[in-house]
Write a protein that holds these residues in place. Structure first.
Motif, short mmCIF file in Angstrom:
data_model
loop_
_atom_site.label_atom_id
_atom_site.label_comp_id
_atom_site.label_asym_id
_atom_site.label_seq_id
_atom_site.Cartn_x
_atom_site.Cartn_y
_atom_site.Cartn_z
N LYS A 209 1.89 61.60 -51.61
CA LYS A 209 0.78 61.82 -50.67
C LYS A 209 -0.43 62.39 -51.41
O LYS A 209 -1.56 61.99 -51.19
N ARG A 210 -0.16 63.36 -52.26
CA ARG A 210 -1.24 64.05 -52.96
C ARG A 210 -1.97 63.10 -53.91
O ARG A 210 -3.20 63.10 -54.00
N LEU A 211 -1.22 62.23 -54.61
CA LEU A 211 -1.85 61.39 -55.64
C LEU A 211 -2.35 60.05 -55.10
O LEU A 211 -3.32 59.50 -55.61
N ARG A 229 4.35 55.51 -66.78
CA ARG A 229 5.23 55.81 -67.93
C ARG A 229 5.50 57.30 -67.95
O ARG A 229 4.58 58.11 -67.78
N VAL A 230 6.75 57.66 -68.18
CA VAL A 230 7.11 59.08 -68.19
C VAL A 230 6.50 59.76 -69.41
O VAL A 230 6.60 59.23 -70.52
N ASN A 231 5.85 60.89 -69.18
CA ASN A 231 5.28 61.66 -70.28
C ASN A 231 6.29 62.73 -70.70
O ASN A 231 6.56 63.68 -69.95
N HIS A 271 -4.49 66.08 -67.23
CA HIS A 271 -5.16 65.10 -68.10
C HIS A 271 -4.52 63.71 -68.01
O HIS A 271 -5.04 62.75 -68.55
N LEU A 272 -3.39 63.59 -67.32
CA LEU A 272 -2.67 62.31 -67.32
C LEU A 272 -3.19 61.34 -66.25
O LEU A 272 -3.72 61.77 -65.22
N ASP A 273 -2.97 60.08 -66.52
CA ASP A 273 -3.23 59.03 -65.54
C ASP A 273 -2.31 59.28 -64.34
O ASP A 273 -1.17 59.71 -64.50
N PHE A 274 -2.81 59.01 -63.12
CA PHE A 274 -2.04 59.35 -61.90
C PHE A 274 -0.65 58.69 -61.87
O PHE A 274 0.32 59.30 -61.44
N LEU A 275 -0.60 57.43 -62.33
CA LEU A 275 0.71 56.74 -62.27
C LEU A 275 1.70 57.38 -63.25
O LEU A 275 2.87 57.59 -62.92
#
Ligand code: ATP
Ligand code: AH0
Length: 382
Positions: A209-211, A229-231, A271-275
């Motif tokens: 919901k948030r993203l 992709r998992v960080n 700093h990460l991409d939402f996905l």
């Protein structure tokens, strides 16, 4: 002679009420699922319940009125089950109703010199008994806590009853709002071990919901998580949380793996991409489950089969990740063994209600940490 019992469950995901009618034989063994029903909460009710169960400040009047309201909704669910199954209410032996958890504080805190820990499930049993005319058992967790237990998880008793095997160690995993496992050793003299592994659908529901916007109620089939992709850096940072280091018995709730936890992760991973951020948050669930199971690698209890239930079974990202993380474990849904993955917990509370009325203890000291097996729940006469 076997008996019809009703089980009612509303879990930490706050999505609605699961209700079942089951047949239980005189030894307390589950015979069959006769009827099931799912009554979703409206969006506005979900929001109110979320506020009630997450807010630190409680509106007394709201709490009490919702205790009544949920009792009425549980009773409505019983009426729908009776209507659908065409079973006369006089034939129902009892209702076992879990209620809805609005607070769970299992760790000890001293107040006025007294160690305290308690839990609260609303949806009052008296209302259910009065409105349905059926003997109702509710409030299952408090007796366990009164004797020093965590008050959760309680379904392990049922897991053993349904899934014990002589030839293999089995693990049962429920991915609900919070995820929990039960390890059932094939060697019956070994203790049952069960605990909450950490986050489940609730954290994923909040994050989606948030993203990605409020129109999403969940990460349908794990589709968002699969796209990212998992960080690993963020994953290790959030897996450093002390809950994952604690040894069982342990239980947790939305108070812990809810909004505050999500805010922390979003801050660290800003700093990460939402996905990618969402995939990492989502991955924490299968990752913490797999790490919990790996703890048993050196022990004779290491499970060869993992039987999964709960709404998380439908999240393909969770299930695929689990299969990759646990290549040596045979992972199957409980549906394959004839137990509906959506209704296992509701079936469980029908069995726990039956236990109470037959003076069978349902809590297990090696699981919850209670001082002795306890007969659980409060009985409301119709
Ligand atoms: N098709 C689907 N794809 C992804 N997730 C799903 C799907 N269907 C259900 N879910 C997830 O399952 C959740 C409901 O799960 P479940 O009913 O097991 O939870 P619960 O009973 O509230 O939990 P708990 O066991 O913690 O008390 C939903 O909130 C959603 O996140
Ligand atoms: C306090 C509470 O409601 N705990 C739930 C919750 O949802 C999953 C996990 O956390 C589990 O510990 C428990 O429910 C299941 C039904 C149990 O007691 O086994």
């Amino acid at each position: 002679m076997s008996k019809f019992c009703i089980g009612l469950m509303s879990g930490t995901s706050l999505d609605g009420i699961d209700g079942v009618i089951v047949k239980i034989n005189e030894d307390g063994r589950f015979e069959s699922l006769i009827e099931s029903i799912y009554l979703p909460f409206s969006k506005s009710l979900r929001d109110e319940l979320k506020e009630l169960s997450e807010s630190q400040v409680v509106n007394k009047e709201k709490l009490l009125r919702y205790d009544f309201l949920l009792g009425k909704l549980f009773a409505d669910c019983v009426e729908k089950l009776l209507e659908k199954s065409k079973i006369d209410r006089k034939e129902i032996f009892c209702i076992g109703s879990h209620g809805l958890t609005v607070g769970h504080f299992p760790s000890q805190k001293k107040i006025f010199g007294v160690n305290t820990a308690f839990t609260l499930q609303i949806g009052d049993g008296d209302i259910i008994a009065e409105k349905t005319g059926i003997l109702t058992v509710s409030d299952f967790r408090r007796k366990d806590m009164a004797s020093g237990g965590e008050g959760a998880p309680l379904i392990p008793f049922v897991d053993k009853l349904l899934f014990y095997r002589k030839d293999k160690n089995v693990a049962c995993l429920n991915i609900g709002g919070i995820a929990n496992i039960t390890i059932i050793p094939k060697n019956e003299s070994r203790d049952l071990i069960a605990f909450d592994t950490g986050p489940g659908n609730y954290l994923s529901d909040l994050a989606v919901k948030r993203l990605f916007g409020n129109k999403h109620t969940c990460d349908l089939n794990g589709n968002f998580a699969k796209k990212g992709r998992v960080n690993n850096l963020l994953l290790e940072r959030i897996f450093a949380d002390e809950y994952f280091r604690k040894m069982p018995p342990k239980s947790t709730g939305k108070e812990y793996f809810g909004e505050d936890f999500l805010n922390f992760v979003l801050q660290v991973g800003r700093h990460l991409d939402f996905l990618d951020l969402f995939s990492t948050i989502s991955y924490l669930t299968p990752y913490s489950i797999a790490k919990s199971i790996e703890m048993f690698v050196e022990y004779e209890d290491f499970p060869e089969i993992l039987i999964v239930s709960g709404g998380g079974v439908n999240n393909e990202f969770f299930m695929e990740s689990l299969k990759n993380l646990l290549p040596d474990v045979d992972i199957i849904s409980s549906d394959k063994l004839g137990i509906s993955s959506d209704f296992k917990e509701a079936i469980g509370f029908a069995i726990l209600g039956f236990n109470t009325l037959n003076r069978i203890p349902s809590s297990i000291p090696s699981v919850t940490g209670c001082s002795k097996p306890q007969i659980l729940g409060k009985i409301s006469l119709p």
